[in-house]
Design a protein around this motif. Structure first.
Motif, short mmCIF file in Angstrom:
data_model
loop_
_atom_site.label_atom_id
_atom_site.label_comp_id
_atom_site.label_asym_id
_atom_site.label_seq_id
_atom_site.Cartn_x
_atom_site.Cartn_y
_atom_site.Cartn_z
N LYS A 1 0.94 -1.19 -0.02
CA LYS A 1 -0.02 -0.01 0.16
C LYS A 1 1.05 1.26 -0.01
N PRO A 2 0.20 2.41 -0.50
CA PRO A 2 1.19 3.73 -0.34
C PRO A 2 1.34 4.27 0.99
N ALA A 3 2.29 4.87 1.24
CA ALA A 3 2.45 5.63 2.53
C ALA A 3 3.28 7.03 2.22
N THR A 4 2.57 8.06 2.93
CA THR A 4 3.21 9.48 2.63
C THR A 4 4.02 9.61 3.92
N LEU A 5 5.32 9.93 3.82
CA LEU A 5 6.36 10.10 4.71
C LEU A 5 6.21 11.59 5.21
N GLU A 6 6.94 11.70 6.27
CA GLU A 6 7.11 13.29 7.02
C GLU A 6 7.75 14.39 5.94
N THR A 7 8.31 13.79 4.76
CA THR A 7 9.14 14.86 3.84
C THR A 7 7.98 14.91 2.67
N GLY A 8 6.89 14.28 2.45
CA GLY A 8 5.99 14.51 1.27
C GLY A 8 6.40 13.11 0.54
N LEU A 9 7.24 12.48 0.62
CA LEU A 9 7.57 11.51 -0.27
C LEU A 9 6.71 10.38 0.06
N VAL B 1 6.10 6.17 -0.70
CA VAL B 1 6.62 4.88 -1.12
C VAL B 1 5.73 3.69 -0.94
N GLN B 2 6.00 2.78 -1.60
CA GLN B 2 5.02 1.64 -1.45
C GLN B 2 5.54 0.68 -0.13
N VAL B 3 4.51 0.26 0.66
CA VAL B 3 5.03 -0.22 2.05
C VAL B 3 4.21 -1.60 2.21
N PRO B 4 4.63 -2.64 3.11
CA PRO B 4 3.90 -3.50 3.32
C PRO B 4 2.75 -3.35 4.16
N ALA B 5 1.73 -4.20 4.40
CA ALA B 5 0.48 -3.70 4.88
C ALA B 5 0.41 -3.79 6.30
N PHE B 6 1.65 -4.27 7.14
CA PHE B 6 1.63 -4.14 8.44
C PHE B 6 2.16 -2.67 8.95
N ILE B 7 2.50 -1.90 8.09
CA ILE B 7 3.05 -0.48 8.34
C ILE B 7 2.13 0.39 8.68
N ASN B 8 1.97 1.11 9.87
CA ASN B 8 1.03 1.97 10.28
C ASN B 8 1.49 3.50 10.35
N VAL B 9 0.69 4.34 10.35
CA VAL B 9 0.70 5.61 10.53
C VAL B 9 1.55 5.91 12.12
N GLY B 10 2.69 6.61 12.12
CA GLY B 10 3.45 6.83 13.20
C GLY B 10 4.86 5.78 12.98
#
Length: 210
Positions: free
Chosen positions: A175-183, A185-194
């Motif tokens: 799934k996509p994840a927006t990082l603190e710099t605006g980048l 990236v595609q990440v595994p499903a177990f990654i959460n906000v924070g």
């Protein structure tokens, strides 16, 4: 010692360049590589794209797309294979990234605490990996900052990402994840906000959760 991924294709230590700061070296056009900084007239140009072509008749040439470091304008140029090009000799300094404002990205020299800044156009996608107070290698041509070297990986916090979906198939576990710099990236499903994740600065790919 921390490894660095080179934005410019060649990087020099400060002590080795005391006599060569602000100078150029000659290189044949066929040896030009993406990321190099060259000097044409009074302009400093970063090579963004290169295509080596050899027509059926006549001599080969190198078609280049370049970014003017000072003006931010892009331009195309055709070099003949036999042309000699002036390559900028660079000095590198360890600096701390401070902040970004409308005037550019600001850095502080960790030795003498002097500050300098660069326009976003000169930094390109590298701005997506800059974290306030982080240490970075800044490239100088004479006393003019012209680029940065990024570490191989950086650690960035996840600001936004969809929640995991129960029962999703293995192929849907990215799934996509927006990082603190605006980048993004595609990440595994177990990654959460924070969560904090490690990202490869060469490819922009997720490496691991920290």
């Amino acid at each position: 010692m921390k490894a660095y991924a080179t934005i410019s294709s060649c990087f020099y230590g400060r002590s080795a360049l005391r006599e060569g700061v602000g100078s150029v070296s000659s290189i044949q056009a066929t040896r030009l590589r993406k990321g190099m900084l060259i000097k044409l007239g009074n302009d400093l140009l970063r090579l963004l794209e290169l295509t080596h072509l050899t027509p059926g008749k006549g001599r080969g040439y190198v078609q280049a797309r370049m970014l003017n470091i000072r003006s931010g304008a892009s331009a195309d140029h055709k070099f003949r294979s036999e042309d000699t090009v002036e390559r900028a000799v660079l000095d590198d300094r360890e600096m701390q990234y401070l902040y970004e404002d409308g005037g550019g990205y600001h850095f502080m020299d960790t030795e003498n605490f002097e500050q300098t800044h660069m326009l976003g156009d000169a930094l390109g996608n590298a701005t997506r990996y800059l974290i306030p107070n982080g240490l970075i290698r800044v490239q100088f041509y004479g006393e003019e900052p012209v680029g940065i070297d990024l570490p191989k990986t950086v650690e960035l916090k996840v600001e936004d990402t969809p929640p995991s979906i129960k029962g999703a198939t293995a192929s849907a576990q990215i799934k996509p994840a927006t990082l603190e710099t605006g980048l993004v990236v595609q990440v595994p499903a177990f990654i959460n906000v924070g969560d904090t994740i490690r990202v490869n600065t060469d490819t922009g790919d997720y490496q691991s959760r920290v």
